[in-house]
Design a protein around this motif. Structure first.
Motif, PDB file in Angstrom:
ATOM      1  N   ALA A  84       0.819  -1.219   0.000  1.00  0.00           N
ATOM      2  CA  ALA A  84       0.000   0.000   0.000  1.00  0.00           C
ATOM      3  C   ALA A  84       0.846   1.259   0.000  1.00  0.00           C
ATOM      4  CB  ALA A  84      -0.923   0.000   1.217  1.00  0.00           C
ATOM      5  N   CYS A  85       2.169   1.101   0.206  1.00  0.00           N
ATOM      6  CA  CYS A  85       3.078   2.247   0.207  1.00  0.00           C
ATOM      7  C   CYS A  85       3.557   2.546  -1.214  1.00  0.00           C
ATOM      8  CB  CYS A  85       4.297   1.978   1.087  1.00  0.00           C
ATOM      9  SG  CYS A  85       3.944   1.852   2.842  1.00  0.00           S
ATOM     10  N   GLY A  86       3.806   3.800  -1.497  1.00  0.00           N
ATOM     11  CA  GLY A  86       4.334   4.177  -2.796  1.00  0.00           C
ATOM     12  C   GLY A  86       5.696   3.538  -3.026  1.00  0.00           C
ATOM     13  N   GLY A  87       5.843   2.839  -4.160  1.00  0.00           N
ATOM     14  CA  GLY A  87       7.108   2.201  -4.469  1.00  0.00           C
ATOM     15  C   GLY A  87       7.414   0.998  -3.602  1.00  0.00           C
ATOM     16  N   SER A 141      -2.831  18.589   3.810  1.00  0.00           N
ATOM     17  CA  SER A 141      -1.906  18.252   2.727  1.00  0.00           C
ATOM     18  C   SER A 141      -0.670  19.140   2.726  1.00  0.00           C
ATOM     19  CB  SER A 141      -2.608  18.349   1.366  1.00  0.00           C
ATOM     20  OG  SER A 141      -2.919  19.701   1.049  1.00  0.00           O
ATOM     21  N   ALA A 142      -0.758  20.311   3.334  1.00  0.00           N
ATOM     22  CA  ALA A 142       0.398  21.206   3.395  1.00  0.00           C
ATOM     23  C   ALA A 142       1.509  20.621   4.264  1.00  0.00           C
ATOM     24  CB  ALA A 142      -0.018  22.571   3.943  1.00  0.00           C
ATOM     25  N   MET A 143       1.166  19.678   5.135  1.00  0.00           N
ATOM     26  CA  MET A 143       2.152  19.038   6.012  1.00  0.00           C
ATOM     27  C   MET A 143       2.658  17.712   5.434  1.00  0.00           C
ATOM     28  SD  MET A 143       2.445  21.260   8.312  1.00  0.00           S
ATOM     29  CE  MET A 143       3.478  20.374   9.455  1.00  0.00           C
ATOM     30  N   LEU A 144       2.362  17.457   4.156  1.00  0.00           N
ATOM     31  CA  LEU A 144       2.762  16.235   3.456  1.00  0.00           C
ATOM     32  C   LEU A 144       2.094  15.003   4.054  1.00  0.00           C
ATOM     33  CD1 LEU A 144       6.488  17.045   2.638  1.00  0.00           C
ATOM     34  CD2 LEU A 144       4.478  17.217   1.162  1.00  0.00           C
ATOM     35  N   CYS A 145       2.697  14.313   5.011  1.00  0.00           N
ATOM     36  CA  CYS A 145       2.049  13.115   5.548  1.00  0.00           C
ATOM     37  C   CYS A 145       2.600  12.797   6.925  1.00  0.00           C
ATOM     38  CB  CYS A 145       2.256  11.908   4.616  1.00  0.00           C
ATOM     39  SG  CYS A 145       3.944  11.263   4.575  1.00  0.00           S
ATOM     40  N   PRO A 146       1.809  12.076   7.744  1.00  0.00           N
ATOM     41  CA  PRO A 146       2.356  11.594   9.013  1.00  0.00           C
ATOM     42  C   PRO A 146       3.356  10.469   8.748  1.00  0.00           C
ATOM     43  CG  PRO A 146       0.135  10.737   8.674  1.00  0.00           C
ATOM     44  CD  PRO A 146       0.399  11.706   7.560  1.00  0.00           C
ATOM     45  N   SER A 147       4.146  10.133   9.739  1.00  0.00           N
ATOM     46  CA  SER A 147       5.143   9.079   9.610  1.00  0.00           C
ATOM     47  C   SER A 147       4.522   7.792   9.073  1.00  0.00           C
ATOM     48  CB  SER A 147       5.774   8.802  10.981  1.00  0.00           C
ATOM     49  OG  SER A 147       6.391   7.550  11.021  1.00  0.00           O
ATOM     50  N   ALA A 148       5.105   7.248   8.013  1.00  0.00           N
ATOM     51  CA  ALA A 148       4.592   5.995   7.461  1.00  0.00           C
ATOM     52  C   ALA A 148       4.796   4.851   8.441  1.00  0.00           C
ATOM     53  CB  ALA A 148       5.274   5.694   6.128  1.00  0.00           C
ATOM     54  N   LEU A 149       5.870   4.918   9.247  1.00  0.00           N
ATOM     55  CA  LEU A 149       6.095   3.883  10.252  1.00  0.00           C
ATOM     56  C   LEU A 149       5.017   3.953  11.337  1.00  0.00           C
ATOM     57  CD1 LEU A 149       8.209   1.663  10.633  1.00  0.00           C
ATOM     58  CD2 LEU A 149       9.418   3.180  12.208  1.00  0.00           C
ATOM     59  N   GLY A 150       4.638   5.177  11.731  1.00  0.00           N
ATOM     60  CA  GLY A 150       3.540   5.331  12.672  1.00  0.00           C
ATOM     61  C   GLY A 150       2.234   4.808  12.101  1.00  0.00           C
ATOM     62  N   GLN A 151       2.030   5.025  10.808  1.00  0.00           N
ATOM     63  CA  GLN A 151       0.820   4.504  10.167  1.00  0.00           C
ATOM     64  C   GLN A 151       0.811   2.973  10.181  1.00  0.00           C
ATOM     65  OE1 GLN A 151      -0.598   6.426   6.476  1.00  0.00           O
ATOM     66  NE2 GLN A 151       1.106   7.857   6.696  1.00  0.00           N
ATOM     67  N   ALA A 152       1.975   2.352   9.975  1.00  0.00           N
ATOM     68  CA  ALA A 152       2.056   0.894  10.025  1.00  0.00           C
ATOM     69  C   ALA A 152       1.684   0.379  11.408  1.00  0.00           C
ATOM     70  CB  ALA A 152       3.469   0.442   9.648  1.00  0.00           C
TER      71      ALA A 152
END
Length: 442
Positions: free
Chosen positions: A61-64, A291-302
């Motif tokens: 589900a992650c980009g790339g 969206s101005a803050m890009l995204c929360p930590s992907a590791l935190g999302q996991a």
């Protein structure tokens, strides 16, 4: 060569950081994080197959296919779907994944929604009702955004309950100087450790609906309920079950975090907000701001994914996950009882039952000479007491004046997080200190 102190270490009872106080991480969460961080482990490590499948799903589900890539600003869609499923299981009512916004901890999610209120109406600033005592995130964020703090007192004599007449008093007095637009409720409570009854939540919803207030339901401690007879009821569930006109019109934002509960993963910074009944253009504008803050930590999302969709019965990791979760919460329950019982045995102390969350907020009396000494030192009395406690024992607590309290009362907040043996040592030192302090200023 530092100054010599009469203790060997500082006990950090001032902050709700479970792992810093010795809590062991949940195996399933850490195994999944290990695999998504270093994908070679998926084939090489002796981890259960459901761990490896979850890691593959998250990476897919992650980009790339990398946890190091940016995600959508409001979170990975698959994980938002799992959060919606978690809420449906919890409440037995539908949840839309499109209404879920992931964030770097609940604090960021709360601040994101607070920004919706920054505009002035009729030349007056927006006001936000917050409990007193309160978690300082709110007072600090209101000051940052130019919003007016509207305090309402929790009722210490009624287990820190929330009285409707106090809400009405606070609202009416504040309307003279600001437009009151939102109401914050922390349940289970920080710093007070109370768990609101369902009837109390119903009355709060009706009050908010009557005054057209957006409700901030800070529910990050929803897994942390200990006292017999106490039960967590989500605002979303009660709202839906109250029916019309409330269920389809009251605006609600509820917040959850992986930092608390049985997980205690503070440093990973993962949380979410569920937005209920917000006007679609308003919600779209919020997502645009996020969206101005890009995204929360992907590791935190996991990690969020592991909490929202934990192992289920029959899956390889389920028994260990269930056992570890139960052990953490059982130990916290014992510590909650121990800390309240100990304070209530100390002269001049009164501590409500720690029904939930991770804190006790006892009140205590100070002799007149201690009040005089605090004044001479230029400190609030509870601050003076907390500094003396730290200097003499190494126990670090937070003075009640940092959270707000009724004038003329003194409190402090302490966590229940020190592991059992350390907590017993801490409480023994506390009793000895208080006896010596009282004798010194008698």
């Amino acid at each position: 060569m530092g100054a010599r102190k009469p203790f060997s270490k500082v006990i950090k009872a001032n902050i709700g950081d479970a792992h810093a106080m010795g809590q062991v991480p949940i195996t399933f969460i850490r195994q999944v994080l290990a695999c998504v961080t270093y994908p070679d482990l998926i084939d090489k490590a002796d981890f259960p197959p459901d761990v490896k499948k979850r890691a593959r799903d998250i990476l897919g589900a992650c980009g790339g296919g990398s946890i190091g890539s940016y995600t959508a600003s409001h979170g990975i869609e698959q994980i938002r779907q799992h959060v919606a499923e978690y809420i449906e299981r919890r409440d037995c009512h539908p949840a839309r994944w499109q209404d879920i916004c992931l964030s770097a901890g609940a604090s960021t999610g709360i601040k994101n929604v607070l920004q919706l209120l920054c505009n002035h109406l009729d030349g007056k600033p927006s006001g936000v009702m917050i409990p007193i005592p309160q978690y300082p995130l709110y007072s600090a964020s209101l000051a940052e955004y130019g919003l007016t703090q509207v305090g309402y007192y929790l009722d210490e004599a009624a287990q820190w309950g929330l009285a409707l007449d106090e809400l009405e008093r606070s609202y009416k007095e504040a309307q003279k100087d600001c437009n009151v637009r939102a109401l914050v409720v922390i349940n289970p409570g920080n710093p007070t450790g109370q768990v609101l009854t369902r009837s109390n939540i119903e009355s709060i919803i009706k009050f908010a609906h009557a005054h057209r207030l957006l409700v901030f339901a800070d529910e990050v401690y929803q897994d942390n309920v200990y006292a017999e007879g106490s039960q967590f009821h989500s605002f979303k569930k009660v709202l839906r079950e109250l029916g019309e006109p409330y269920s389809s019109t009251l605006e609600l934002a509820s917040f959850m975090s992986i930092s608390k509960g049985y997980m205690g993963e503070c440093g990973l910074r993962g949380g979410w907000a569920e937005l209920v009944n917000l006007a679609p253009p308003v919600q779209a504008q919020l997502y645009k701001c996020v969206s101005a803050m890009l995204c929360p930590s992907a590791l935190g999302q996991a990690a969020i994914d592991c909490v929202a969709k934990p192992p289920m019965p029959g899956e390889p990791s389920y028994e260990q996950w269930a056992r570890e979760k139960a052990n953490v919460l059982s130990s916290l329950r014992e510590r909650a009882t121990l800390i309240a019982d100990t304070f209530n045995q100390m002269e001049g102390f009164k501590c409500n039952v720690v029904q939930g969350a991770m804190y006790a907020f006892p009140s205590f009396e100070l002799p007149p000479r201690a009040l005089e000494a605090a004044k001479a030192a230029g400190k609030e009395p509870d601050v003076f007491y907390a500094f003396e406690l730290l200097e003499q024992t190494g126990i670090c607590v937070v003075p009640g004046s940092g959270f707000g309290q009724r004038p003329g009362t003194f409190h402090f907040r302490t966590t229940i997080l020190p592991q059992p043996e350390l907590l017993k040592q801490m409480l023994d030192s506390f009793k000895q200190f208080h006896q010596a302090f009282t004798a010194k200023y008698a």
